[in-house]
Scaffold this motif. Structure first.
Motif, PDB file in Angstrom:
ATOM      1  N   TYR A 225       0.875  -1.167   0.000  1.00 22.07           N
ATOM      2  CA  TYR A 225       0.000   0.000   0.000  1.00 22.07           C
ATOM      3  C   TYR A 225       0.914   1.218   0.000  1.00 22.07           C
ATOM      4  N   VAL A 226       0.943   1.943  -1.135  1.00 23.81           N
ATOM      5  CA  VAL A 226       1.870   3.058  -1.330  1.00 23.81           C
ATOM      6  C   VAL A 226       1.065   4.341  -1.439  1.00 23.81           C
ATOM      7  N   ASN A 227       1.476   5.357  -0.686  1.00 18.97           N
ATOM      8  CA  ASN A 227       0.827   6.663  -0.726  1.00 18.97           C
ATOM      9  C   ASN A 227       1.870   7.706  -1.059  1.00 18.97           C
ATOM     10  N   ALA A 228       1.681   8.401  -2.177  1.00 21.44           N
ATOM     11  CA  ALA A 228       2.595   9.464  -2.621  1.00 21.44           C
ATOM     12  C   ALA A 228       4.044   8.978  -2.640  1.00 21.44           C
ATOM     13  N   GLY A 229       4.241   7.766  -3.141  1.00 20.40           N
ATOM     14  CA  GLY A 229       5.580   7.222  -3.292  1.00 20.40           C
ATOM     15  C   GLY A 229       6.182   6.589  -2.049  1.00 20.40           C
ATOM     16  N   LYS A 230       5.459   6.590  -0.946  1.00 20.61           N
ATOM     17  CA  LYS A 230       5.976   6.022   0.295  1.00 20.61           C
ATOM     18  C   LYS A 230       5.224   4.728   0.615  1.00 20.61           C
ATOM     19  N   ASN A 231       5.986   3.664   0.830  1.00 16.58           N
ATOM     20  CA  ASN A 231       5.391   2.382   1.188  1.00 16.58           C
ATOM     21  C   ASN A 231       4.879   2.459   2.625  1.00 16.58           C
ATOM     22  N   MET A 232       3.577   2.422   2.794  1.00 14.50           N
ATOM     23  CA  MET A 232       2.959   2.606   4.105  1.00 14.50           C
ATOM     24  C   MET A 232       2.607   1.285   4.794  1.00 14.50           C
ATOM     25  N   ALA A 233       2.296   0.270   3.989  1.00 16.47           N
ATOM     26  CA  ALA A 233       1.882  -1.015   4.553  1.00 16.47           C
ATOM     27  C   ALA A 233       2.149  -2.113   3.537  1.00 16.47           C
ATOM     28  N   GLU A 234       2.241  -3.311   4.055  1.00 13.67           N
ATOM     29  CA  GLU A 234       2.352  -4.495   3.210  1.00 13.67           C
ATOM     30  C   GLU A 234       1.374  -5.526   3.730  1.00 13.67           C
TER      31      GLU A 234
ATOM     32  N   ILE B  66       1.548  -2.527   9.252  1.00 11.43           N
ATOM     33  CA  ILE B  66       1.682  -1.088   9.073  1.00 11.43           C
ATOM     34  C   ILE B  66       3.157  -0.785   9.313  1.00 11.43           C
ATOM     35  N   LEU B  67       3.854  -0.311   8.317  1.00 13.69           N
ATOM     36  CA  LEU B  67       5.316  -0.217   8.389  1.00 13.69           C
ATOM     37  C   LEU B  67       5.819   0.831   9.379  1.00 13.69           C
ATOM     38  N   SER B  68       5.112   1.947   9.519  1.00 10.97           N
ATOM     39  CA  SER B  68       5.597   3.002  10.417  1.00 10.97           C
ATOM     40  C   SER B  68       5.541   2.607  11.888  1.00 10.97           C
TER      41      SER B  68
END
Length: 90
Positions: free
Chosen positions: A19-28, A45-47
């Motif tokens: 799950y990518v938002n504005a070029g940043k991978n946020m979740a897998e 959730i990667l963060s």
């Protein structure tokens, strides 16, 4: 196909989604395909390194993916990166 004595015990394929938002991978998240035709899911959730699973078995890929997207978006709604990027029109 093959059959085990314990349903849901043989996973024959795993597909990984990002799950990518504005070029940043946020979740897998992963879809796990089992010998009995069921599809399991799990994600992170990667963060926050939070692992999650809806604890549900799906029969339809589209339903499984959409449920994971809905869960991810609910978990990320207060994320600062998400808030910031939603100000822009892409």
């Amino acid at each position: 196909m093959f059959q085990s004595k314990l349903n849901g015990s043989v996973c024959y394929e795993v597909k990984t989604y990002r799950y990518v938002n504005a070029g940043k991978n946020m979740a897998e998240f992963e879809l796990m395909f089992f010998e009995d035709g069921g599809i399991g899911t799990q994600g992170e959730i990667l963060s926050t390194k939070e692992n999650f699973s809806p604890g549900q078995v799906y029969k339809n890929i589209d339903e499984a993916v959409q449920d994971m997207i809905d869960i991810i978006e609910k978990k990320l709604k207060d994320d600062e990166w998400i808030k910031k990027t939603q100000q822009y029109n892409f």
